[in-house]
Design an enzyme around this catalytic site. Structure first.
Site, PDB file in Angstrom:
ATOM      1  N   HIS A 187       0.908  -0.965   0.053  1.00  0.00           N
ATOM      2  CA  HIS A 187       0.011   0.133  -0.128  1.00  0.00           C
ATOM      3  C   HIS A 187       0.975   1.280   0.027  1.00  0.00           C
ATOM      4  O   HIS A 187       0.427   2.395  -0.447  1.00  0.00           O
ATOM      5  CB  HIS A 187      -0.806  -0.206   1.132  1.00  0.00           C
TER       6      HIS A 187
ATOM      7  N   ASP B 108     -10.959  -3.871 -17.633  1.00  0.00           N
ATOM      8  CA  ASP B 108     -11.141  -4.929 -18.778  1.00  0.00           C
ATOM      9  C   ASP B 108      -9.846  -5.410 -19.272  1.00  0.00           C
ATOM     10  O   ASP B 108      -9.038  -4.669 -20.202  1.00  0.00           O
ATOM     11  CB  ASP B 108     -12.298  -4.165 -19.822  1.00  0.00           C
TER      12      ASP B 108
END
Length: 460
Positions: free
Chosen positions: A166, A381
């Site tokens: 992170h 996608d």
């Protein structure tokens, strides 16, 4: 509202983990992180998971092969991800850009997407099989900064799971990277949004000067032993669609009507969670809101910046006030905390990190919420269309499990946009939490409570 847990078990066959290096030579250099990136509360790995349906036009394509090849190309542009973190003087983190690569695992599972059920939401069955923790890979320093596992399903669909250090990126930064991976998986030769490093934009000032109040980093003693025990945790997800949000908005007085969905939901969950944990009435309870500060700068952080660009502002109230006062009490505190974040607030945080040794945000009696409904995980996608589910793989992640919840976008069977909130609580508290939330969502109770609320306001 809360789903009944039906255990699903399946077998995952994993290939040996491999390191994917950039497809071309990349700069060898040492790049310091910003003073927002390297605070203690971000020194952990965060899991994300994406589910994709079978697409007949991709029948002859192996998603693992497609994504592996695209990953090597993407790392030419995002080469710091292929490096390793080092720690310098005063705990300063920096990336040693050495092209070692990110971890990649190809796998197959003997399960179909349909078997996961209509309502895909955390906690996901067999998550540790779908995002395998390669032994020795989970450290913050000297470990891969990304781990990706692509698991093919019997139906022709697949699961893309990722684990990120992170300190390198927040949700917008990670989604930017994942979108680029999707573009290059579909044949693009370069990213449509070029990555911007420029971590010096969020370095501390010289000399550092803490100009704002930062309750989120206060040193709070756990005098009553109220840090949540981790040995008996219940993990459930809750759905908030148009009907649920309408029910909750009945508690909002007219002078607060402009509040956002995030603010109403956060106030409601903070209140219900406090009642469920039954702390001492005089204990101070904290809600930490993740606020994206990218647009708060003048000029805003550049398009393409993929570092951490958010703050952890906190609201504080006694347990008694949260539990007994109308929702407006919690709601006003949440709205105020969010409004505190501006450019000066962010500069002040960076300066505090340098002067105070990069502290962790306060976890004692704290609850942290992060809204990723607009982050875009669900639209990534790779050539198989948008994700059926995309977002954090579980609630309660971070250095202190049980403290954090994400607000995750989801489309239900009616085609409505709903928010999924995974919540982690001790089992005994979860039951109280569910009852409390149900009573707020029940129409008759909502009307009674609203009348009390109006009565309360008129007495002020």
């Amino acid at each position: 509202m809360s789903q009944i847990d039906i255990p699903l078990t399946f077998t995952v066959r994993r290939h040996a983990p491999e390191l994917i290096a950039p497809a071309k030579p990349t700069p060898r250099e040492l790049k310091p992180l910003s003073d927002i990136d390297d605070q203690d509360g971000l020194r952990f790995h965060i899991p994300v998971i994406q589910f994709y349906r079978h697409d007949p036009k991709m029948n002859n394509k192996n998603p693992a092969t497609v994504i592996r090849e695209a990953l090597a190309k993407v790392l030419v542009f995002y080469y710091p991800f292929a490096g390793r973190l080092k720690e310098g003087p005063a705990r300063k983190l920096m990336v040693e850009c050495n092209g070692q690569g990110v971890l990649f695992i190809e796998a197959e599972a003997d399960v179909t997407l349909k078997q996961f059920g209509d309502a895909l939401q955390p906690p996901f069955p067999c998550l540790e099989e779908l995002l395998y923790d390669v032994p020795g890979s989970g450290n913050v320093l000297d470990s891969p900064l990304l781990l990706i596992q692509v698991t093919r399903l019997l139906c022709g669909g697949f699961i893309f799971a990722l684990r990120l250090n992170h300190t390198m990126s927040d949700a917008p930064g990670l989604v930017q990277f994942m979108n680029t991976l999707g573009e290059m998986a579909q044949g693009a030769s370069k990213p449509s949004t070029l990555p911007v490093w420029q971590r010096e934009l969020l370095f501390a000032r010289d000399p550092p000067r803490v100009t704002c109040t930062h309750h989120e980093y206060e040193k709070v003693e756990d005098t009553k032993g109220t840090i949540i025990p981790l040995d008996d945790m219940a993990h459930k997800s809750f759905f908030f669609g148009p009907a649920e949000m309408t029910a909750l908005r009945r508690f909002v007085p007219s002078y607060l009507k402009k509040c956002s969905t995030f603010e109403v939901l956060t106030a409601c969950l903070w209140r219900c969670r406090t009642i469920a944990l039954q702390p001492d009435p005089e204990e101070e309870m904290r809600i930490i809101c993740i606020v994206n500060a990218r647009a708060k700068f003048n000029p805003p952080l550049p398009v393409g910046y993929y570092g951490n660009g958010f703050a952890f502002p906190v609201a504080i109230s006694t347990a008694k006030d949260l539990s007994t006062k109308p929702l407006a009490h919690a709601l006003e505190l949440v709205m105020k905390a969010k409004s505190d974040v501006n450019e000066e607030y962010m500069r002040s945080i960076a300066d505090l990190m340098v002067t105070e040794g990069r502290p962790h945000f306060t976890v004692v009696r704290s609850y942290l919420v992060s809204d990723v409904t607009r982050a875009g995980f669900d639209v990534v996608d790779f050539g198989w269309g948008k994700a059926v589910y995309g977002g954090p793989a579980k609630g309660g992640v971070g250095a202190i499990p049980g403290v954090a919840s994400f607000y995750i976008p989801f489309t239900n069977h009616k085609g409505e946009s709903v928010i999924v909130v995974p919540i982690c609580l001790p089992s005994a508290s979860m039951e109280t939490f569910v009852n409390e939330l149900n009573s707020m969502l029940a129409n008759d109770n909502a009307r009674v409570y609203q009348n009390q609320n109006l009565h309360f306001i008129s007495r002020l």
